[in-house]
Design a protein around this motif. Structure first.
Motif, PDB file in Angstrom:
ATOM      1  N   PHE A  79       0.830  -1.207   0.000  1.00 18.35           N
ATOM      2  CA  PHE A  79       0.000   0.000   0.000  1.00 18.35           C
ATOM      3  C   PHE A  79       0.865   1.257   0.000  1.00 18.35           C
ATOM      4  N   THR A  80       0.227   2.378  -0.288  1.00 18.91           N
ATOM      5  CA  THR A  80       0.900   3.663  -0.405  1.00 18.91           C
ATOM      6  C   THR A  80       0.561   4.546   0.786  1.00 18.91           C
ATOM      7  N   VAL A  81       1.563   5.225   1.313  1.00 22.39           N
ATOM      8  CA  VAL A  81       1.340   6.210   2.367  1.00 22.39           C
ATOM      9  C   VAL A  81       2.278   7.385   2.094  1.00 22.39           C
ATOM     10  N   TYR A  82       1.829   8.577   2.433  1.00 17.90           N
ATOM     11  CA  TYR A  82       2.641   9.772   2.174  1.00 17.90           C
ATOM     12  C   TYR A  82       3.187  10.321   3.489  1.00 17.90           C
ATOM     13  N   PHE A  83       4.522  10.321   3.608  1.00 16.55           N
ATOM     14  CA  PHE A  83       5.195  10.955   4.730  1.00 16.55           C
ATOM     15  C   PHE A  83       5.454  12.401   4.315  1.00 16.55           C
ATOM     16  N   GLY A  84       4.503  13.288   4.672  1.00 16.06           N
ATOM     17  CA  GLY A  84       4.548  14.634   4.123  1.00 16.06           C
ATOM     18  C   GLY A  84       4.309  14.532   2.628  1.00 16.06           C
ATOM     19  N   PRO A 115      16.874  12.566   4.477  1.00 16.91           N
ATOM     20  CA  PRO A 115      17.718  13.737   4.717  1.00 16.91           C
ATOM     21  C   PRO A 115      18.667  13.606   5.896  1.00 16.91           C
ATOM     22  N   ILE A 116      18.224  13.018   7.020  1.00 17.40           N
ATOM     23  CA  ILE A 116      19.101  12.933   8.186  1.00 17.40           C
ATOM     24  C   ILE A 116      20.303  12.039   7.900  1.00 17.40           C
ATOM     25  N   PHE A 117      20.110  10.953   7.155  1.00 13.92           N
ATOM     26  CA  PHE A 117      21.231  10.072   6.841  1.00 13.92           C
ATOM     27  C   PHE A 117      22.083  10.622   5.700  1.00 13.92           C
ATOM     28  N   GLY A 223      15.134   8.598  15.538  1.00 15.08           N
ATOM     29  CA  GLY A 223      13.774   8.052  15.516  1.00 15.08           C
ATOM     30  C   GLY A 223      12.761   8.945  16.199  1.00 15.08           C
ATOM     31  N   SER A 224      13.174  10.115  16.649  1.00 14.09           N
ATOM     32  CA  SER A 224      12.265  11.011  17.368  1.00 14.09           C
ATOM     33  C   SER A 224      11.273  11.662  16.403  1.00 14.09           C
ATOM     34  N   PRO A 225      10.101  12.086  16.905  1.00 10.44           N
ATOM     35  CA  PRO A 225       9.110  12.733  16.038  1.00 10.44           C
ATOM     36  C   PRO A 225       9.654  13.961  15.304  1.00 10.44           C
ATOM     37  N   TYR A 230      11.509  16.405  10.212  1.00 10.21           N
ATOM     38  CA  TYR A 230      12.628  16.955   9.434  1.00 10.21           C
ATOM     39  C   TYR A 230      12.824  16.188   8.130  1.00 10.21           C
ATOM     40  N   ASN A 231      12.699  14.862   8.174  1.00  9.68           N
ATOM     41  CA  ASN A 231      12.854  14.056   6.961  1.00  9.68           C
ATOM     42  C   ASN A 231      11.791  14.395   5.917  1.00  9.68           C
TER      43      ASN A 231
END
Length: 516
Positions: A79-84, A115-117, A223-225, A230-231
């Motif tokens: 399935f598809t989900v949008y992180f932002g 982005p963080i990595f 792993g924080s919110p 930020y990602n």
């Protein structure tokens, strides 16, 4: 057509209406074309996203894996989900994850670099790179780590040596409550340090302690919110306290790594490679002599690879061992059975890797801990290397993919009691150890954890050594039922802060406890 052009050239309401009509017809045509195309290239289903925010408001940003597991019940295994604004394809359940990572290993084999990595690695190193850099660094790392005994007798000796230092630390608490996290972190860090740098560190070494602590803090913070947000929206990074702290920790660790690398380079003997770093430096110098300006053996790949190995080879193993000891204190009947098996097979001598085949229950307990703890629930994000049609759905090249490992390790079609601690999952009716296909804590396919064999050795040797010498209990006044198995928030799932008592099995306290 000439008439249309003439009308459009006239600044009249008629020409404007006609222009709008043409645009509308083009949009309708495009939509109808997309509908026909989607019949052949159907997107995976998923919750309807909001503009910009995507499905962020529907996600538990502290524990997104829980939300994704719930979504899979409604939308299926793909399935598809949008992180932002970012589109992510989620793979759930043993059969689907295995099919993607193993049968479609090439198509799902790239790494999606958040982005963080990207801030850390800049496309270098092993874990967060793609293309030739990833292939060359992974190939070199696997070969070199094996040369220095990873999964063999050489690394077994290093681990056994470290078990003695770890036991001494546990003994110093004399049965009083203490936090097991730092000693276990230092022990597992020293195993990888011995392979990467050629030597171990004293647990009291302030620089070593600071480096380990900063690394573990960064793993927790990623792993924080706030870093999840930020990602999704990288432009907010400089305003986030956690992002600034992560970058400060990382820069300080890089400075320490460079010092260690400089010391090794100053004492390098090309006739005698002492460690992973030596082997890399030799390849680097050979490339420089040959005038190979395109060589991937350069300082940035060395620093990032060492950093990757140190982080990945420390936190995940020590976290699993913390879960092991917590579960033993939580389930004393399981712990007692492990004690009896170790006593009958090993007695007082040093446990060795060869003992594993004769300790099926102990081995089952370790595996069941890995399954239930599921410390990397969403794996590291993958990306498609090309356009791919998977289970009837079309997924474009470069799409981020989450293989939901927690859905594999708790798949109700694969495990008899997926949400409870049950070592019998790995035992047959005769009490013999059995492998399970759905046991995937190290992921699978091209991105399978390269330190899997070393981690398995560490878990067995550290666990058996500690259980041979200690009986683990909750602190005084805390019952087994009160020990909390809720994981802490972080990139990996570590136990919530707690203390345990490590009571020597040769002490009067232990034997009095048995009599009572």
């Amino acid at each position: 057509m000439v008439l249309v052009e003439e009308l459009l050239l006239q600044p009249t309401s008629t020409s404007m209406l006609l222009g709008l009509l043409i645009i509308l017809l083009l949009i309708v045509y495009r939509l109808s074309s997309d509908d026909k195309s989607n019949e052949e290239n159907k997107d995976p289903p998923g919750p309807k996203p909001l503009p910009i925010l995507g499905n962020m408001l529907q996600l538990n940003l502290k524990r997104p894996y829980l939300t994704l597991c719930e979504m899979s019940k409604k939308y299926g295994s793909v399935f598809t989900v949008y992180f932002g604004p970012k589109k992510v394809i989620v793979l759930a359940g043993f059969q689907t994850v295995k099919q993607a990572l193993v049968n479609y290993a090439e198509e799902f084999g790239n790494r999606d670099i958040t982005p963080i990595f990207s801030d850390f690695n800049k496309g270098h190193g092993i874990l967060f790179s793609n293309g030739e850099t990833w292939k060359e660094m992974r190939r070199f790392s696997l070969t070199t780590l094996r040369d220095f005994g990873m999964g063999k007798r050489g690394s077994e000796e290093k681990i056994i040596e470290e078990t003695h230092y770890l036991r001494k630390v546990f003994e110093e608490f004399q049965g009083k409550p203490f936090d097991t996290s730092q000693p276990l972190n230092y022990a597992t860090s020293n195993v990888i340090s011995a392979i990467v740098y050629g030597s171990r560190f004293q647990y009291s070494d302030p620089q070593f302690k600071e480096m380990v602590n900063r690394t573990n803090e960064n793993i927790k913070l990623t792993g924080s919110p706030s870093i999840q947000i930020y990602n999704m929206f990288p432009w907010i990074g400089r305003w986030l306290k956690n992002w600034r702290l992560i970058m400060e920790n990382y820069k300080t660790n890089v400075k320490q790594i460079k010092k260690l690398l400089d010391n090794l380079e100053e004492t390098l003997n090309v006739e005698d490679s002492r460690c992973f770093v030596d082997s890399f430096l030799m390849r680097q110098k050979n490339a420089e002599k040959a005038g190979d300006k395109d060589s991937l053996f350069h300082e940035q790949n060395l620093i990032k690879s060492v950093s990757n190995l140190f982080a990945a080879g420390t936190e995940t193993t020590s976290t699993t061992l913390r879960w092991c000891l917590l579960l033993m204190a939580k389930y004393p009947q399981v712990q007692e059975r492990v004690h009896k098996e170790i006593d009958s097979v090993i007695g007082a001598r040093q446990p060795v890797l060869e003992d594993r085949k004769y300790l099926p229950y102990t081995d089952a307990v370790i595996h069941e801990t890995q399954r239930l703890a599921n410390i990397v629930p969403m794996s590291l994000p993958h990306a498609t290397s090309c356009d791919v049609t998977f289970q009837g759905f079309f997924i474009k090249k470069g799409t981020c993919v989450f293989p939901l490992l927690t859905s594999v390790l708790c798949d109700e079609s694969q495990w008899e009691s997926p949400h409870t601690f049950n070592p019998a999952h790995f035992l047959d009716e005769q009490g013999r150890f059995v492998k399970r296909d759905a046991f995937m804590p190290f992921s699978a396919g091209r991105r399978l954890c390269l330190g899997e064999s070393l981690a398995k050795m560490e878990l067995f040797l550290f666990f058996t050594s500690l259980l041979q010498h200690f009986h683990f209990t909750p602190p005084p006044g805390v019952s087994e039922e009160q020990l909390d198995l809720t994981p802490a928030v972080g990139f990996t799932l570590s136990p919530s802060p707690h203390k345990l008592c490590a009571i020597s099995r040769t002490s009067n306290i232990y034997f009095q406890d048995i009599i009572d």
